[in-house]
Structures are given as structure tokens and as C-alpha cells.
Design a protein around this motif. Structure first.
Motif, PDB file in Angstrom:
ATOM      1  N   TRP A  97       0.808  -1.211   0.000  1.00 38.22           N
ATOM      2  CA  TRP A  97       0.000   0.000   0.000  1.00 38.22           C
ATOM      3  C   TRP A  97       0.847   1.270   0.000  1.00 38.22           C
ATOM      4  O   TRP A  97       0.398   2.320  -0.466  1.00 38.22           O
ATOM      5  CB  TRP A  97      -0.977  -0.005   1.175  1.00 38.22           C
ATOM      6  CG  TRP A  97      -0.366   0.083   2.547  1.00 38.22           C
ATOM      7  CD1 TRP A  97      -0.146  -0.934   3.413  1.00 38.22           C
ATOM      8  CD2 TRP A  97       0.069   1.280   3.211  1.00 38.22           C
ATOM      9  NE1 TRP A  97       0.414  -0.467   4.573  1.00 38.22           N
ATOM     10  CE2 TRP A  97       0.548   0.897   4.483  1.00 38.22           C
ATOM     11  CE3 TRP A  97       0.106   2.620   2.871  1.00 38.22           C
ATOM     12  CZ2 TRP A  97       1.065   1.809   5.398  1.00 38.22           C
ATOM     13  CZ3 TRP A  97       0.620   3.547   3.775  1.00 38.22           C
ATOM     14  CH2 TRP A  97       1.084   3.140   5.022  1.00 38.22           C
ATOM     15  N   ARG A  98       2.065   1.215   0.524  1.00 38.73           N
ATOM     16  CA  ARG A  98       2.905   2.424   0.538  1.00 38.73           C
ATOM     17  C   ARG A  98       3.275   2.855  -0.884  1.00 38.73           C
ATOM     18  O   ARG A  98       3.249   4.036  -1.217  1.00 38.73           O
ATOM     19  CB  ARG A  98       4.160   2.181   1.390  1.00 38.73           C
ATOM     20  CG  ARG A  98       3.843   2.075   2.873  1.00 38.73           C
ATOM     21  CD  ARG A  98       5.011   1.564   3.688  1.00 38.73           C
ATOM     22  NE  ARG A  98       4.688   1.501   5.115  1.00 38.73           N
ATOM     23  CZ  ARG A  98       4.002   0.501   5.697  1.00 38.73           C
ATOM     24  NH1 ARG A  98       3.595  -0.517   4.950  1.00 38.73           N
ATOM     25  NH2 ARG A  98       3.737   0.527   6.980  1.00 38.73           N
ATOM     26  N   GLY A 150      -7.181  -5.221  -6.045  1.00 33.85           N
ATOM     27  CA  GLY A 150      -6.397  -6.365  -6.492  1.00 33.85           C
ATOM     28  C   GLY A 150      -4.929  -6.223  -6.168  1.00 33.85           C
ATOM     29  O   GLY A 150      -4.269  -7.183  -5.730  1.00 33.85           O
ATOM     30  N   TYR A 151      -4.388  -5.024  -6.369  1.00 34.49           N
ATOM     31  CA  TYR A 151      -2.977  -4.765  -6.077  1.00 34.49           C
ATOM     32  C   TYR A 151      -2.679  -4.996  -4.597  1.00 34.49           C
ATOM     33  O   TYR A 151      -1.616  -5.510  -4.237  1.00 34.49           O
ATOM     34  CB  TYR A 151      -2.637  -3.335  -6.481  1.00 34.49           C
ATOM     35  CG  TYR A 151      -1.192  -2.959  -6.279  1.00 34.49           C
ATOM     36  CD1 TYR A 151      -0.229  -3.286  -7.233  1.00 34.49           C
ATOM     37  CD2 TYR A 151      -0.783  -2.269  -5.137  1.00 34.49           C
ATOM     38  CE1 TYR A 151       1.098  -2.939  -7.049  1.00 34.49           C
ATOM     39  CE2 TYR A 151       0.541  -1.931  -4.945  1.00 34.49           C
ATOM     40  CZ  TYR A 151       1.476  -2.268  -5.904  1.00 34.49           C
ATOM     41  OH  TYR A 151       2.798  -1.930  -5.727  1.00 34.49           O
ATOM     42  N   LEU A 152      -3.633  -4.622  -3.734  1.00 38.40           N
ATOM     43  CA  LEU A 152      -3.438  -4.753  -2.297  1.00 38.40           C
ATOM     44  C   LEU A 152      -3.915  -6.099  -1.757  1.00 38.40           C
ATOM     45  O   LEU A 152      -3.785  -6.361  -0.564  1.00 38.40           O
ATOM     46  CB  LEU A 152      -4.188  -3.633  -1.572  1.00 38.40           C
ATOM     47  CG  LEU A 152      -3.777  -2.204  -1.922  1.00 38.40           C
ATOM     48  CD1 LEU A 152      -4.675  -1.207  -1.207  1.00 38.40           C
ATOM     49  CD2 LEU A 152      -2.317  -1.957  -1.577  1.00 38.40           C
ATOM     50  N   ALA A 202      -1.475   3.023   7.549  1.00 36.85           N
ATOM     51  CA  ALA A 202      -0.796   1.949   8.281  1.00 36.85           C
ATOM     52  C   ALA A 202      -1.760   1.306   9.268  1.00 36.85           C
ATOM     53  O   ALA A 202      -1.792   0.079   9.426  1.00 36.85           O
ATOM     54  CB  ALA A 202       0.427   2.498   9.002  1.00 36.85           C
ATOM     55  N   ARG A 203      -2.560   2.132   9.957  1.00 36.05           N
ATOM     56  CA  ARG A 203      -3.528   1.592  10.907  1.00 36.05           C
ATOM     57  C   ARG A 203      -4.619   0.809  10.195  1.00 36.05           C
ATOM     58  O   ARG A 203      -5.089  -0.221  10.686  1.00 36.05           O
ATOM     59  CB  ARG A 203      -4.142   2.740  11.692  1.00 36.05           C
ATOM     60  CG  ARG A 203      -5.010   2.288  12.847  1.00 36.05           C
ATOM     61  CD  ARG A 203      -5.778   3.443  13.436  1.00 36.05           C
ATOM     62  NE  ARG A 203      -6.797   3.905  12.505  1.00 36.05           N
ATOM     63  CZ  ARG A 203      -7.619   4.939  12.767  1.00 36.05           C
ATOM     64  NH1 ARG A 203      -7.479   5.619  13.870  1.00 36.05           N
ATOM     65  NH2 ARG A 203      -8.532   5.284  11.879  1.00 36.05           N
ATOM     66  N   ALA A 204      -4.997   1.291   9.011  1.00 33.04           N
ATOM     67  CA  ALA A 204      -6.142   0.690   8.317  1.00 33.04           C
ATOM     68  C   ALA A 204      -5.756  -0.503   7.442  1.00 33.04           C
ATOM     69  O   ALA A 204      -6.576  -1.416   7.256  1.00 33.04           O
ATOM     70  CB  ALA A 204      -6.819   1.756   7.452  1.00 33.04           C
ATOM     71  N   LEU A 205      -4.535  -0.510   6.898  1.00 33.68           N
ATOM     72  CA  LEU A 205      -4.183  -1.512   5.872  1.00 33.68           C
ATOM     73  C   LEU A 205      -3.114  -2.501   6.298  1.00 33.68           C
ATOM     74  O   LEU A 205      -2.981  -3.557   5.672  1.00 33.68           O
ATOM     75  CB  LEU A 205      -3.722  -0.787   4.591  1.00 33.68           C
ATOM     76  CG  LEU A 205      -4.779   0.104   3.914  1.00 33.68           C
ATOM     77  CD1 LEU A 205      -4.185   0.757   2.672  1.00 33.68           C
ATOM     78  CD2 LEU A 205      -6.035  -0.678   3.560  1.00 33.68           C
TER      79      LEU A 205
END
Length: 206
Positions: A97-98, A150-152, A202-205
Motif C-alpha cells: 500500500w505504501r 487487487g494490487y493490495l 498503516a492503521r487501516a491496511l
């Protein structure tokens, strides 16, 4: 050929290639004139003259300049989606996700700085110019959910959409602040925005 807006934004959708190319010229002219004269001084006649098309061609697609600006905003979202997709394709599948967040923010900043007319209409948030409307950010969040799930390796569910909506609203507000402070965007504010987004995501993913 450059993408044209979804047919729902037009009075009549282009069917033939020649008609699609004419629509592209009209929207390009609209974008250029927005930067040159602003929204208030924009006119359908001026757009027709700049695009070198009959005024009737403009009215075939649009009833007024607001509809033109709406179509330009939709085209901006299509181009933005393509840029983000290409950036992620180049990054590969291991960025997480970053990498996705950097692509989403960096490509938005690049369009803000370089795309004609974007600073006035972006994805529709500024239409009418000067207004701050929430609905376009919902469209952007929906598109990012579609592009990035899809990427994540995440389900494109309401939880993910809500995460992206909060991130989009936050980035939208802070990026506009950065560009009010400096013509090219105040880098310190942009970095603060990036850090805030990283902490939230960061907290969510993670």
C-alpha cells in the motif's frame, strides 16, 4: 486516441472516430482556455474557435460551459486512473500500500502542476469554480477501490472504500492548502500530508 468522457456526461456520445477526435479537441480547448481566462470568462464560442470546430459541434455534445467543465473533470479522472495504473504496473506487485499511496499522491500532484485546466476543475471538486463539493471525492474513492483492491489483495468492500474516501478527503484538503500557499505546492505541507496519510493507512491496511 486520448480517452473521452463517459457518455453520461454528454448530450450525445461520439460514435465515429472523427466525432471522438472533435470532442477531444473541444475538451483540450476548454482546458487551455480555463488556464488562460478562467471559468467566468469561458464561453462555448471561444472554445469552438480555439478547437477550430463549428459552434454547433460544441452544442452537439454540451448544452453549456458547465457541462463542458464536468466532462473535462471526468476525462481528468480517466487519465489519472491510467497514470496510477501505469505507475503500479511499473512498480510490480511487491510494493504494497505504501507504493500505491505514493503513486496516487504523486500522480495527482503531477496533474495539478501540469495538466491544462486541472487546477480549476480537477475531478469536479471545484465546479462551479471556487466551490468545495464532496461528491467527486466519492467517485475518486470508488475508482481507487476498483483500481487498488487487487494490487493490495483486499476485497473491494465498503470498509476499503471508506478507508480510501477518508484518505482522498484528507489529501484533497491538504493538497489544496499546499497550492494556496505556493503556486507549485508547498513541499513542507505536501510532506506533512504524506506523513498523515501513511500513519492513517498503516492503521487501516497493515
Amino acid at each position: 486516441m486520448k480517452p473521452v468522457p463517459h457518455a453520461t456526461s454528454l448530450r450525445r456520445a461520439p460514435v465515429q472516430r472523427r466525432s471522438a477526435e472533435r470532442l477531444t479537441r473541444i475538451l483540450d480547448a476548454c482546458a487551455d482556455l480555463l488556464d488562460e481566462v478562467g471559468y467566468d470568462a469561458l464561453s462555448t464560442r471561444a472554445v469552438a474557435q480555439r478547437a477550430a470546430v463549428p459552434i454547433g459541434s460544441v452544442y452537439r455534445f454540451f448544452g453549456n460551459k458547465r457541462q463542458m467543465a464536468d466532462a473535462l473533470a471526468q476525462r481528468n479522472l480517466e487519465r489519472y486512473s491510467e497514470r496510477v495504473t501505469q505507475r503500479l504496473r511499473q512498480a510490480g506487485e511487491d510494493g504494497g500500500w505504501r507504493t500505491a499511496m505514493d503513486a496516487v499522491l504523486d500522480e495527482y500532484l503531477e496533474m495539478k502542476r501540469t495538466a491544462p485546466g486541472f487546477s480549476l476543475v480537477d475531478f469536479g471538486n471545484q465546479i462551479p469554480v471556487g466551490a468545495r463539493l464532496a461528491e467527486p471525492n466519492h467517485r475518486v474513492a470508488d475508482r481507487l477501490t476498483e483500481l487498488l483492491s487487487g494490487y493490495l489483495d483486499r476485497e473491494p468492500d465498503e470498509d476499503l472504500r471508506r478507508v480510501f474516501l477518508v484518505a482522498v478527503e484528507t489529501a484533497d484538503t491538504l493538497v489544496h492548502l499546499a497550492f494556496r500557499v505556493a503556486p507549485e505546492g508547498d513541499e513542507r505541507i505536501i510532506e506533512e500530508a504524506r506523513e498523515m496519510l501513511r500513519a492513517y493507512l498503516a492503521r487501516a491496511l497493515d
